[in-house]
Design a protein around this motif. Structure first.
Motif, PDB file in Angstrom:
ATOM      1  N   UNK A  96       0.846  -1.183   0.000  1.00 24.18           N
ATOM      2  CA  UNK A  96       0.000   0.000   0.000  1.00 24.18           C
ATOM      3  C   UNK A  96       0.884   1.237   0.000  1.00 24.18           C
ATOM      4  N   UNK A  97       0.585   2.146  -0.918  1.00 21.03           N
ATOM      5  CA  UNK A  97       1.241   3.443  -0.978  1.00 21.03           C
ATOM      6  C   UNK A  97       0.286   4.484  -0.418  1.00 21.03           C
ATOM      7  N   UNK A  98       0.824   5.540   0.184  1.00 22.40           N
ATOM      8  CA  UNK A  98      -0.009   6.652   0.643  1.00 22.40           C
ATOM      9  C   UNK A  98       0.340   7.901  -0.163  1.00 22.40           C
ATOM     10  N   UNK A  99      -0.673   8.704  -0.399  1.00 20.46           N
ATOM     11  CA  UNK A  99      -0.540   9.920  -1.204  1.00 20.46           C
ATOM     12  C   UNK A  99      -1.293  11.057  -0.543  1.00 20.46           C
ATOM     13  N   UNK A 150      -2.782   8.959  -6.191  1.00 20.73           N
ATOM     14  CA  UNK A 150      -2.945   7.506  -6.049  1.00 20.73           C
ATOM     15  C   UNK A 150      -3.396   6.902  -7.374  1.00 20.73           C
ATOM     16  N   UNK A 151      -4.337   7.565  -8.022  1.00 22.71           N
ATOM     17  CA  UNK A 151      -4.862   7.056  -9.292  1.00 22.71           C
ATOM     18  C   UNK A 151      -3.808   7.123 -10.397  1.00 22.71           C
ATOM     19  N   UNK A 152      -2.948   8.130 -10.361  1.00 21.22           N
ATOM     20  CA  UNK A 152      -1.893   8.245 -11.367  1.00 21.22           C
ATOM     21  C   UNK A 152      -0.949   7.043 -11.324  1.00 21.22           C
ATOM     22  N   UNK A 153      -0.527   6.648 -10.122  1.00 20.94           N
ATOM     23  CA  UNK A 153       0.340   5.465 -10.027  1.00 20.94           C
ATOM     24  C   UNK A 153      -0.433   4.207 -10.408  1.00 20.94           C
ATOM     25  N   UNK A 154      -1.680   4.116 -10.017  1.00 21.35           N
ATOM     26  CA  UNK A 154      -2.503   2.961 -10.407  1.00 21.35           C
ATOM     27  C   UNK A 154      -2.564   2.845 -11.921  1.00 21.35           C
ATOM     28  N   UNK A 155      -2.688   3.948 -12.610  1.00 20.92           N
ATOM     29  CA  UNK A 155      -2.741   3.935 -14.077  1.00 20.92           C
ATOM     30  C   UNK A 155      -1.426   3.453 -14.673  1.00 20.92           C
ATOM     31  N   UNK A 156      -0.304   3.885 -14.108  1.00 19.46           N
ATOM     32  CA  UNK A 156       1.002   3.415 -14.583  1.00 19.46           C
ATOM     33  C   UNK A 156       1.148   1.916 -14.373  1.00 19.46           C
TER      34      UNK A 156
END
Length: 98
Positions: free
Chosen positions: A34-37, A43-49
């Motif tokens: 789990x990452x925190x932002x 959070x969604x930007x990293x999920x998209x990557x």
């Protein structure tokens, strides 16, 4: 199909990836992080990557996005547990998040 890593093999591999831990999904071992932002958009930007990475490697995690949180869970459904491919994908996720 790849071989499922033993608990000992997986624990050894995770020594170099302390952000990841062994969890379970439907009683099957998996890798979780789990990452925190500061906000949902980051959070969604990293999920998209990570989603793009998964498509490129044809190997897909469970991705959960919430306000300020991203959780990624890797396991190989066809193998019934965590394989070397999952550990390698976790490493790639770490690279994307740096």
């Amino acid at each position: 199909m790849s071989d499922v890593l033993t608990h000992e093999e997986l624990t050894s591999q995770l020594l170099s990836r302390p952000e990841w831990h062994i969890g379970t999904m439907e009683d099957i071992p998996c890798l979780c992080r789990t990452w925190t932002f500061a906000n949902f958009a980051d959070a969604f930007a990293l999920a998209s990557k990570i989603a793009e990475l998964a498509e490129n490697y044809d190997h897909h995690p469970q991705i959960n996005v919430a306000w300020g949180l991203l959780t990624v869970i890797w396991w190989s459904h066809d193998a019934g547990g965590v394989t070397q491919r999952d550990v390698d994908m976790a490493a790639l996720c770490d690279h994307l998040s740096n």
